[in-house]
Structures are given as structure tokens and as C-alpha cells.
Design an enzyme around this catalytic site. Sequence first.
Site, PDB file in Angstrom:
ATOM      1  N   TYR A   1      -1.305  12.827 -18.172  1.00  0.00           N
ATOM      2  CA  TYR A   1      -3.524  13.284 -18.061  1.00  0.00           C
ATOM      3  C   TYR A   1      -3.766  10.901 -18.626  1.00  0.00           C
ATOM      4  CZ  TYR A   1      -2.184  17.425 -17.925  1.00  0.00           C
ATOM      5  OH  TYR A   1      -1.826  18.890 -16.650  1.00  0.00           O
TER       6      TYR A   1
ATOM      7  N   HIS B   1     -11.033  13.779 -18.265  1.00  0.00           N
ATOM      8  CA  HIS B   1     -11.256  14.538 -19.963  1.00  0.00           C
ATOM      9  C   HIS B   1     -10.624  13.969 -21.364  1.00  0.00           C
ATOM     10  CE1 HIS B   1     -13.062  18.164 -20.197  1.00  0.00           C
ATOM     11  NE2 HIS B   1     -11.927  19.096 -20.036  1.00  0.00           N
TER      12      HIS B   1
ATOM     13  N   ASN C   1      -8.212  22.878 -23.716  1.00  0.00           N
ATOM     14  CA  ASN C   1      -8.603  24.380 -23.958  1.00  0.00           C
ATOM     15  C   ASN C   1      -8.276  25.170 -25.423  1.00  0.00           C
ATOM     16  OD1 ASN C   1      -6.158  24.979 -23.109  1.00  0.00           O
ATOM     17  ND2 ASN C   1      -6.667  26.685 -22.197  1.00  0.00           N
TER      18      ASN C   1
ATOM     19  N   ASP D   1     -15.565  13.543 -23.866  1.00  0.00           N
ATOM     20  CA  ASP D   1     -15.931  13.555 -22.728  1.00  0.00           C
ATOM     21  C   ASP D   1     -17.708  14.530 -22.699  1.00  0.00           C
ATOM     22  OD1 ASP D   1     -13.967  15.392 -21.807  1.00  0.00           O
ATOM     23  OD2 ASP D   1     -15.270  15.683 -20.269  1.00  0.00           O
TER      24      ASP D   1
ATOM     25  N   ASN E   1     -14.968  22.665 -22.633  1.00  0.00           N
ATOM     26  CA  ASN E   1     -13.271  23.731 -23.179  1.00  0.00           C
ATOM     27  C   ASN E   1     -13.347  23.681 -24.615  1.00  0.00           C
ATOM     28  OD1 ASN E   1     -13.567  25.962 -21.719  1.00  0.00           O
ATOM     29  ND2 ASN E   1     -12.020  25.058 -19.929  1.00  0.00           N
TER      30      ASN E   1
END
Length: 201
Positions: free
Chosen positions: A22, A27, A74, A99, A120
Site C-alpha cells: 500500500y 489512501h 476502516n 487523503d 472510512n
Amino acid sequence: MLLSRPSADWLIVGLGNPGRQYAGTRHNAGFRALQALAADLGCRIDRGKFQSLLGTCTWEGRRLVLLLPQTFMNLSGNAVGQAARFYRLPPSRVLVLCDDISLDPGRLRVRAGGSAGGHNGLKSIISQLGSQEFPRVKVGVGAKPPKMDLADYVLSRFSKEDRAKMEDAFKEAAEAVEVLITDGSERAMNRFNGHKAGEEK
């Protein structure tokens, strides 16, 4: 004998997803902004606590706790809630970097509070703190293309053209955090909202 609990003036949180796969995604803009702040303050974020990586430092006479939740986006609130309760900090002293797909790449928006706006990570934090009145510095990552899935988009990486803008934006988000802490959210909003990284303020 009871040991006194460590004190803190601010909890500053960068939102993102853990793991190399990631790194550099849209994100993870909150992660990158917090890392820019840590570099500016000379603070190492390398301790494991509250399901997070954590660093502490003193800056301008204030004790700061810098937090990178390792819970995935989340569930960010689980980590933030634990840390806020441990340091006995009210929501107004929990500052979140994240973000924002409603802003062009490199644009910043400072807010003193408000709804999750579909994010989220913010939704999870609001749920755990029981309040949406916590300040945040949002880093624009650009709008989703019409036919693209939102999850796929926020987990995608920046174009070569946007990458340089984003590096400037992360540094300016760190600067916005410093202004918010020293001068308040209104001053930070006036100075940074709508501003694009690299432009004259």
C-alpha cells in the site's frame, strides 16, 4: 505505588494502510504527511503501541504523540481511541491527517471538525471518539475517474506528473499541522485552505 501516566498535549494521527503493497497509494497520503511532520520535528516513529507505530517528541513546549495506525483504514478508530483514552485527550486535541478525493492532487484543506464525508478512516475515528469535533488536515489526491471503483482508485498510485506535487503537499500538510497547533485552526484554515502545493501563500 501508582506510576503517573505519561502526558501529552496533542495526538497527531496519519491515516493509511500498513504494508509495502500500500506504500505510495492515494489512501496513504495521511501516512506520508505524518512522516513529513516527523522528519521536520526530528521525531522517530518506531515504537509499537495501541495497534500502531508511535513516536513522541516535545516541540514549542508541547508534548506531541505521532501515531500511524496499523489496523487498516476502516479500523483506524480502534487505535486512535486507545491512544486518546490513554493520554486522556479530548477530541479537540486529536489531529488527523488524511487523503481527500474531493480535492485536486496537492491541494490542502484544514477543518476544525465535521462529518466523515464518506472517508472510512474518519468514520471509524468518529465512532470511537464519540465525536466529530476533532481537527484534520486533508491532502487532495484527485477525483475518481467516472467508471473506476472507488476502492481500486484510492489504492492506486499517483501519476508521475502528480508525484512531485504530492511530495510538496506532504511537507505543506506538516506545516499546516504546526500552524494549527501554535496558532489555532482558524489561522491554519485561512493560510492553507484552497492552497496548492508549490504555490505562493
